[in-house]
Design a protein around this motif. Structure first.
Motif, PDB file in Angstrom:
ATOM      1  N   PHE A 281       0.980  -1.176  -0.006  1.00  9.33           N
ATOM      2  CA  PHE A 281       0.002  -0.058   0.168  1.00  9.33           C
ATOM      3  C   PHE A 281       0.943   1.151   0.003  1.00  9.33           C
ATOM      4  O   PHE A 281       0.479   2.361  -0.483  1.00  9.33           O
ATOM      5  CB  PHE A 281      -0.994   0.051   1.070  1.00  9.33           C
ATOM      6  N   GLY A 282       2.160   1.257   0.420  1.00  5.23           N
ATOM      7  CA  GLY A 282       3.112   2.243   0.032  1.00  5.23           C
ATOM      8  C   GLY A 282       3.364   2.614  -1.247  1.00  5.23           C
ATOM      9  O   GLY A 282       3.172   3.836  -1.759  1.00  5.23           O
ATOM     10  N   PHE A 283       3.318   1.478  -2.249  1.00  3.02           N
ATOM     11  CA  PHE A 283       3.469   1.708  -3.544  1.00  3.02           C
ATOM     12  C   PHE A 283       2.022   2.219  -4.050  1.00  3.02           C
ATOM     13  O   PHE A 283       1.995   3.203  -4.882  1.00  3.02           O
ATOM     14  CB  PHE A 283       3.688   0.113  -4.191  1.00  3.02           C
ATOM     15  N   LEU A 284       0.846   1.600  -3.637  1.00  4.91           N
ATOM     16  CA  LEU A 284      -0.474   1.828  -4.313  1.00  4.91           C
ATOM     17  C   LEU A 284      -0.714   3.499  -3.741  1.00  4.91           C
ATOM     18  O   LEU A 284      -1.170   4.349  -4.632  1.00  4.91           O
ATOM     19  CB  LEU A 284      -1.415   1.114  -3.711  1.00  4.91           C
ATOM     20  N   ASN A 285      -0.538   3.872  -2.559  1.00  7.49           N
ATOM     21  CA  ASN A 285      -0.944   5.165  -1.954  1.00  7.49           C
ATOM     22  C   ASN A 285       0.162   6.193  -2.791  1.00  7.49           C
ATOM     23  O   ASN A 285      -0.659   7.444  -3.102  1.00  7.49           O
ATOM     24  CB  ASN A 285      -0.426   5.157  -0.382  1.00  7.49           C
ATOM     25  N   VAL A 286       1.414   6.021  -2.989  1.00  4.02           N
ATOM     26  CA  VAL A 286       2.121   7.017  -3.520  1.00  4.02           C
ATOM     27  C   VAL A 286       1.760   7.280  -4.965  1.00  4.02           C
ATOM     28  O   VAL A 286       1.601   8.268  -5.654  1.00  4.02           O
ATOM     29  CB  VAL A 286       3.629   6.837  -3.364  1.00  4.02           C
ATOM     30  N   PHE A 287       1.621   5.811  -5.786  1.00  4.09           N
ATOM     31  CA  PHE A 287       1.280   6.098  -7.107  1.00  4.09           C
ATOM     32  C   PHE A 287      -0.069   6.731  -7.494  1.00  4.09           C
ATOM     33  O   PHE A 287      -0.128   7.727  -8.296  1.00  4.09           O
ATOM     34  CB  PHE A 287       1.391   4.712  -7.689  1.00  4.09           C
ATOM     35  N   CYS A 288      -1.059   6.408  -6.646  1.00  7.18           N
ATOM     36  CA  CYS A 288      -2.405   7.056  -6.760  1.00  7.18           C
ATOM     37  C   CYS A 288      -2.407   8.128  -6.459  1.00  7.18           C
ATOM     38  O   CYS A 288      -3.150   8.977  -7.152  1.00  7.18           O
ATOM     39  CB  CYS A 288      -3.445   6.053  -6.103  1.00  7.18           C
ATOM     40  N   SER A 289      -1.923   8.711  -5.489  1.00  7.52           N
ATOM     41  CA  SER A 289      -2.047  10.170  -4.821  1.00  7.52           C
ATOM     42  C   SER A 289      -1.262  11.153  -5.777  1.00  7.52           C
ATOM     43  O   SER A 289      -1.816  12.193  -5.928  1.00  7.52           O
ATOM     44  CB  SER A 289      -1.608  10.133  -3.333  1.00  7.52           C
ATOM     45  N   LEU A 290      -0.029  10.573  -6.078  1.00  4.79           N
ATOM     46  CA  LEU A 290       0.977  11.615  -6.673  1.00  4.79           C
ATOM     47  C   LEU A 290       0.261  11.860  -8.104  1.00  4.79           C
ATOM     48  O   LEU A 290       0.406  12.897  -8.928  1.00  4.79           O
ATOM     49  CB  LEU A 290       2.196  10.841  -6.798  1.00  4.79           C
ATOM     50  N   SER A 291      -0.133  10.627  -8.870  1.00  2.00           N
ATOM     51  CA  SER A 291      -0.743  10.642 -10.013  1.00  2.00           C
ATOM     52  C   SER A 291      -2.170  11.400 -10.232  1.00  2.00           C
ATOM     53  O   SER A 291      -2.614  12.102 -11.313  1.00  2.00           O
ATOM     54  CB  SER A 291      -0.874   9.239 -10.732  1.00  2.00           C
ATOM     55  N   GLY A 292      -2.696  11.552  -9.109  1.00  2.00           N
ATOM     56  CA  GLY A 292      -4.111  12.179  -9.007  1.00  2.00           C
ATOM     57  C   GLY A 292      -5.175  11.334  -9.738  1.00  2.00           C
ATOM     58  O   GLY A 292      -6.239  11.648 -10.111  1.00  2.00           O
TER      59      GLY A 292
END
Length: 550
Positions: A281-292
């Motif tokens: 979820f570190g991967f998913l959180n950063v990718f999804c939040s940063l990409s918007g």
């Protein structure tokens, strides 16, 4: 008052934030004079602080034009560093020079997903993707929105699923059960502030996960963050997952897990399972939040209606990429287990995890040695494929490791900041040039002065993006992200986003596993006079730090 008005220090604060009182007390105890600006009554100044720092959380301190990050104010005040800095930086920031209209535009968030054209992978003819599509069809009934940008880097799209998320989820479900595994995902995503991942964690398991989400949201409303009452397995796991986001796991939190386990072996396996799923979820959180990337509309509605969360309005009613009853093209179809065996064989053929890591990374990283054994080879393969030199990469390996170094230093991960810094030096040529680039990487990420010619505009943009990715939440203000949008094409942007997401993944795991720095890397930093603790990396106060270019 005269001393405060003349001081080079400016503190932007929100009186409603509990941390404000601690920060001001620490600064006054250190006999530091500073100008105070209450952003709760002055939105222009709130935007000015975000414009200058890249962060939307408060309090924020500036010594001259140098931003001191929120978590660093107290320790730097207490050890005398702020006093030393104020002696060198006598000019304070000129807030009058910032225009209201310009600030509003500069701090508005950018959704990088808007700059990455939609790419639909539902009809992929590559057999390796068919088990993924079968999985999404059976479990979700649609192809997740986050897959569209990630699909532009096919290796990241496939390997994040097969080598990270699937084995981590399988390990967690076996050792922790569905309810606790869902709680870990909810806790990590909520603490980070990732709307997309929070919705998926709440809804993906149907009524079972919705029931768990209702319990979790109720505990949040009661102020317990899911951990109130006597300790039990689920509460211990929730606490570890949340603390992995903020890198605040201590001995007492690991001891809580031991207290609800039958023996040390069981406790260690459970801790590793929590660390691995928190890492996913570190991967998913950063990718999804940063990409918007926007969550699917119907799941957003379910989370609002049935999970007890207020996650905002849905952008549309249904899924963007429906995938009901997927059937792969006729022919020999790989299985999910077969794909895992294929990737695992790449490591086994090299002689096992340690031999593979020494070949690819020049060292056996201690965090990989602590990874759950069942997924260790797959994780090692995923990390090296994403971070080392490969034919499918568009961003040089050295720059990706420098991004991970910056991200780790920003989140106070001394171990990973050292490891990634050493990897950057190693992949950059292991020479004086690569050493100088490592020495000034964090300065470049914060728009400080670095020696001429050391970084070009593209590299500075990538390092700024890496720093933003380490913020909680990863909000992307235009001024700090625009350069990346201008200097990189969509495929390159996805590789930058993925690199930041991999950094988030390893940080979550290491926050819980807490490996110690490898002797070879510790000696390297000492030999070259490089700071090995993250705080000193952020503020090298030995004369290396240059003037900000803000």
């Amino acid at each position: 008052m005269a001393a405060e008005n003349a001081s080079s220090m400016t503190l932007f604060f929100d009186p409603a934030d509990a941390e404000t009182g601690r920060v001001e007390r620490a600064m006054r105890e250190a006999d530091l004079a500073f100008r105070r600006i209450d952003i709760s009554t002055n939105k222009l100044m709130a935007r000015a602080a975000t414009y200058l720092s890249g962060s939307s959380t408060f309090p924020q301190l500036f010594v001259g034009d140098l931003n001191i990050e929120r978590c660093d104010i107290e320790p730097l005040a207490q050890d005398g560093s702020l006093a030393a800095l104020s002696g060198h930086k006598t000019d304070r920031i000129d807030l009058a020079a910032l225009s209201s209209e310009g600030l509003e535009t500069a701090v508005e968030p950018i959704n990088l997903s808007d700059l990455i054209p939609v790419k639909d992978g539902r009809d992929d003819r590559e057999p390796e993707t068919w088990p993924m599509l079968q999985f999404f069809s059976r479990l979700f009934g649609f192809w997740p929105n986050m897959c569209s940008p990630l699909y532009r880097w096919p290796q990241a799209y496939k390997l994040s699923f097969y080598c990270q998320h699937m084995p981590a989820m399988a390990e967690a479900l076996e050792l922790l059960g569905h309810r606790t595994t869902t709680s870990v995902a909810l806790s990590a995503s909520h603490r980070y502030g990732c709307r997309y991942s929070l919705i998926h964690a709440a809804v993906a398991g149907g009524e079972r996960s919705l029931e768990t989400a209702r319990e979790f949201s109720q505990s949040l409303r009661e102020g317990a963050n899911g951990t109130g009452g006597p300790p039990d397995l689920r509460k211990s796991c929730i606490d570890l997952a949340a603390r992995s986001v903020t890198n605040s796991v201590a001995d007492e939190h690991l001891a809580a897990m031991a207290s609800v386990s039958s023996d040390a072996s069981e406790a260690n396996r459970r801790v590793s399972a929590v660390a691995a799923i928190a890492a996913s979820f570190g991967f998913l959180n950063v990718f999804c939040s940063l990409s918007g990337v926007e969550p699917e509309g119907h799941w957003t509605c379910q989370a609002n209606k049935h999970a007890g969360f207020d996650v905002g309005a849905a952008a549309r009613e249904g899924p963007v990429f429906p995938l009901p009853d997927y059937a792969p093209p006729k022919g020999r179809t790989p299985t999910l287990d077969g794909m895992l065996d294929t990737y695992r064989a790449n490591v086994e053929d090299a002689g096992g995890v340690e031999a593979y890591c020494r070949r690819e990374l020049g060292i056996m990283p201690r965090w990989i040695g602590l990874w759950p054994e069942g997924g260790r080879a797959l994780h090692a393969y995923f990390y090296t494929e994403m971070m080392q030199t490969r034919t499918h990469e568009r961003i040089p390996s050295e720059l990706r490791h420098l991004m991970a170094h910056v991200s780790a230093a920003a989140r106070d991960h001394s171990y990973l900041a050292s490891f990634e810094g050493w990897q950057a030096w190693r992949t950059g040529g292991a020479d004086t040039w690569s050493l100088d680039r490592l020495r000034h990487a964090y300065d470049a990420s914060r728009m400080r002065f670095v020696p001429s010619g050391l970084y070009n505009a593209r590299e500075r943009a990538a390092l700024k993006l890496a720093w933003v990715s380490a913020q909680i939440p990863a909000r992307a203000p235009r001024r700090w992200i625009q350069d990346a949008a201008e200097h990189f094409d969509p495929e390159e942007l996805v590789q930058l986003l993925t690199t930041s997401a991999v950094a988030g993944l390893t940080q979550r795991f290491c926050a819980i596993a807490r490996p110690s720095t490898e002797g070879m890397i510790r000696s390297f930093f000492k030999e070259h006079g490089l700071p090995s603790d993250a705080l000193s990396m952020r503020y090298p106060l030995d004369g290396v730090m240059g003037t900000s270019t803000l």
